[in-house]
Design a protein around this motif. Sequence first.
Motif, short mmCIF file in Angstrom:
data_model
loop_
_atom_site.label_atom_id
_atom_site.label_comp_id
_atom_site.label_asym_id
_atom_site.label_seq_id
_atom_site.Cartn_x
_atom_site.Cartn_y
_atom_site.Cartn_z
N GLY A 261 0.80 -1.13 0.06
CA GLY A 261 0.09 -0.03 0.09
C GLY A 261 0.83 1.38 -0.23
O GLY A 261 0.29 2.42 0.02
N GLU A 262 2.20 1.30 -0.26
CA GLU A 262 2.95 2.49 -0.28
C GLU A 262 2.62 3.04 -1.59
O GLU A 262 3.61 3.00 -2.54
CB GLU A 262 4.48 1.98 0.08
CG GLU A 262 4.77 1.91 1.42
CD GLU A 262 5.05 3.44 1.80
OE1 GLU A 262 4.55 4.48 1.38
OE2 GLU A 262 5.19 3.55 3.11
N HIS B 157 4.76 5.59 -3.84
CA HIS B 157 6.01 5.16 -4.44
C HIS B 157 5.92 4.18 -5.40
O HIS B 157 7.00 3.35 -5.55
CB HIS B 157 7.19 4.77 -3.28
CG HIS B 157 7.09 5.89 -2.23
ND1 HIS B 157 7.95 7.11 -2.65
CD2 HIS B 157 6.71 6.11 -1.02
CE1 HIS B 157 7.85 7.88 -1.65
NE2 HIS B 157 7.17 7.40 -0.43
N LEU B 158 4.73 4.29 -6.05
CA LEU B 158 4.76 3.34 -7.27
C LEU B 158 5.17 4.26 -8.40
O LEU B 158 4.95 5.30 -8.48
CB LEU B 158 3.24 3.04 -7.51
CG LEU B 158 2.47 2.21 -6.28
CD1 LEU B 158 0.99 1.86 -6.84
CD2 LEU B 158 3.13 1.22 -5.77
N PRO B 159 6.17 3.63 -9.07
CA PRO B 159 6.71 4.61 -10.25
C PRO B 159 5.68 4.77 -11.29
O PRO B 159 5.09 3.68 -11.98
CB PRO B 159 8.09 3.70 -10.60
CG PRO B 159 7.62 2.34 -10.27
CD PRO B 159 6.85 2.36 -8.86
N VAL B 160 5.41 5.68 -11.82
CA VAL B 160 4.26 5.99 -13.07
C VAL B 160 4.82 6.59 -14.07
O VAL B 160 4.31 7.23 -14.99
CB VAL B 160 3.13 6.85 -12.48
CG1 VAL B 160 2.34 6.15 -11.31
CG2 VAL B 160 3.69 8.05 -11.91
N ALA B 161 6.13 6.76 -14.09
CA ALA B 161 7.03 7.47 -15.14
C ALA B 161 8.48 7.08 -15.50
O ALA B 161 8.85 6.27 -14.28
CB ALA B 161 7.12 9.06 -14.80
N TYR C 154 12.91 7.17 -8.35
CA TYR C 154 12.55 8.39 -9.17
C TYR C 154 11.29 7.80 -10.12
O TYR C 154 11.07 6.70 -9.95
CB TYR C 154 13.50 8.70 -10.24
CG TYR C 154 14.03 7.60 -11.14
CD1 TYR C 154 15.09 6.88 -10.61
CD2 TYR C 154 13.55 7.13 -12.02
CE1 TYR C 154 15.59 5.81 -11.49
CE2 TYR C 154 13.63 6.17 -13.01
CZ TYR C 154 15.04 5.39 -12.84
OH TYR C 154 15.46 4.42 -13.24
N GLY C 155 10.33 8.80 -10.58
CA GLY C 155 9.34 8.48 -11.25
C GLY C 155 8.10 7.96 -10.13
O GLY C 155 6.88 7.85 -10.84
N ASN D 227 -1.92 8.03 -14.11
CA ASN D 227 -1.39 6.86 -13.99
C ASN D 227 -1.77 5.95 -12.64
O ASN D 227 -1.94 4.73 -12.75
CB ASN D 227 0.03 6.77 -14.45
CG ASN D 227 0.36 6.92 -15.56
OD1 ASN D 227 -0.75 6.93 -16.70
ND2 ASN D 227 1.53 7.01 -16.23
N ILE E 128 -3.60 2.37 -12.19
CA ILE E 128 -2.78 1.07 -11.73
C ILE E 128 -3.74 0.74 -10.68
O ILE E 128 -3.84 -0.71 -10.52
CB ILE E 128 -1.46 1.67 -11.02
CG1 ILE E 128 -0.49 1.99 -12.16
CG2 ILE E 128 -1.17 0.68 -9.88
CD1 ILE E 128 0.73 2.62 -11.79
#
Lengths: 232, 232
Positions: B85-86, B89-93, B104-105, B152, B156
């Motif tokens: 559930g963090e 800090h899911l990268p979307v870029a 990053y992202g 994004n 997700i």
Amino acid sequence: MRGIVHDAPNINGFANVQLAAGLARALGIDAVFVDRDTVMAAIGEGVAGAAKGVRDYVYVTISTGIGGGLVIGGRLLRGVTNIAGEIGHLPVALEGPRCGCGSYGCVESLAAGRFLAEAYGVDDAARVFAAAAAGEPKAVAIIARAEAALGNLAIILVNGLNPSLIVIGGSVAEHEPAHTIEPMRRAIATRAFRVAADAVRLVPPGLGRDVGMLGAVISVRERLAGRAEWFL
Amino acid sequence: MRGIVHDAPNINGFANVQLAAGLARALGIDAVFVDRDTVMAAIGEGVAGAAKGVRDYVYVTISTGIGGGLVIGGRLLRGVTNIAGEIGHLPVALEGPRCGCGSYGCVESLAAGRFLAEAYGVDDAARVFAAAAAGEPKAVAIIARAEAALGNLAIILVNGLNPSLIVIGGSVAEHEPAHTIEPMRRAIATRAFRVAADAVRLVPPGLGRDVGMLGAVISVRERLAGRAEWFL
């Protein structure tokens, strides 16, 4: 909802098809279950493959398309309308080519075999990997973007779901581990939360390349035995 | 693992702190639970807020940082080391400025209040939104990127988890719905799988801006009553 294919991004026009009813009629049998191949593979790996005994894992296939199945607390995550786990269509980039699903930025549209071939203008992803290995700049860029996209997917799975195992199957992963599973491992090691990164392993399927078919057999057996989708 | 803060991306040097033990000692009480504020908010919303009676939902906060909590089948998803559930800090870029977590992202590094202000060189995200509203090109670009990142994230959550509800709290979401919840709704409507998009609603928290604090009270009450994290 059951037995209907609402949408199949990689099969043009195959939408809202009453597949279970049609197959039951054509085959002359009562019980036809329709499900995603990647979900079958996830179940197969959990019952008899690399994820046997594991309660929290993700199955990922990197092949013509990208898909998967999420298992949480020993149970397959279906979501409220059976779409959960469509991990090929998680957007990992702010832009990119149009995906088969109509969106863009999907990891499938950046890293699946069909889209690698399309981006390079050939008919087989193997030719893109070969050109990249020979240093051809456009192929190198396409593969680098695919690796970055797969790295983002891996971090989404680890920071989002914090599983103990990710099983990575599919023909592209099988033939090109250095461009699939390895960049995913590197991304997790360098960019995911340490406590989550240390807890997860990335492995190939225990059932090998027939994981989807074996998973379907296992899944039907489990369903007919009334065990549904609890593995543990 | 319990009671330890392994990492706090937005508090410099606050890592591997035995917070529960220290607080218990300092306050002279036995039972101290340490948890993420966004997880408390997710629990609060499920027990007494907008997600009451809902078995599959996501809580998202868009504030100084971005975080959340995932509830699946009526149970809070913890993951194997309590990181699940963090979602900030899911990268979307595929690229972007360095995030507080070292990656990053991350959607947080592209859309959270602190990072909007940093990107524009001011001390408050409200000034970036004001400048964007006045048409200042750099501010417009920063906000457009933030909206794309939030879009994004929304996809997700919808394609990945297929929940019936997403509760969106936090000060930035509260003050700037047109730049947060609205672009998330648009992204879902135009880019997510139709069957999943039609099944999900996006709403503000039922507990209002004190959702984190109220959630903590509710969570401790539930834990002491032995109800842990099953809501339904």
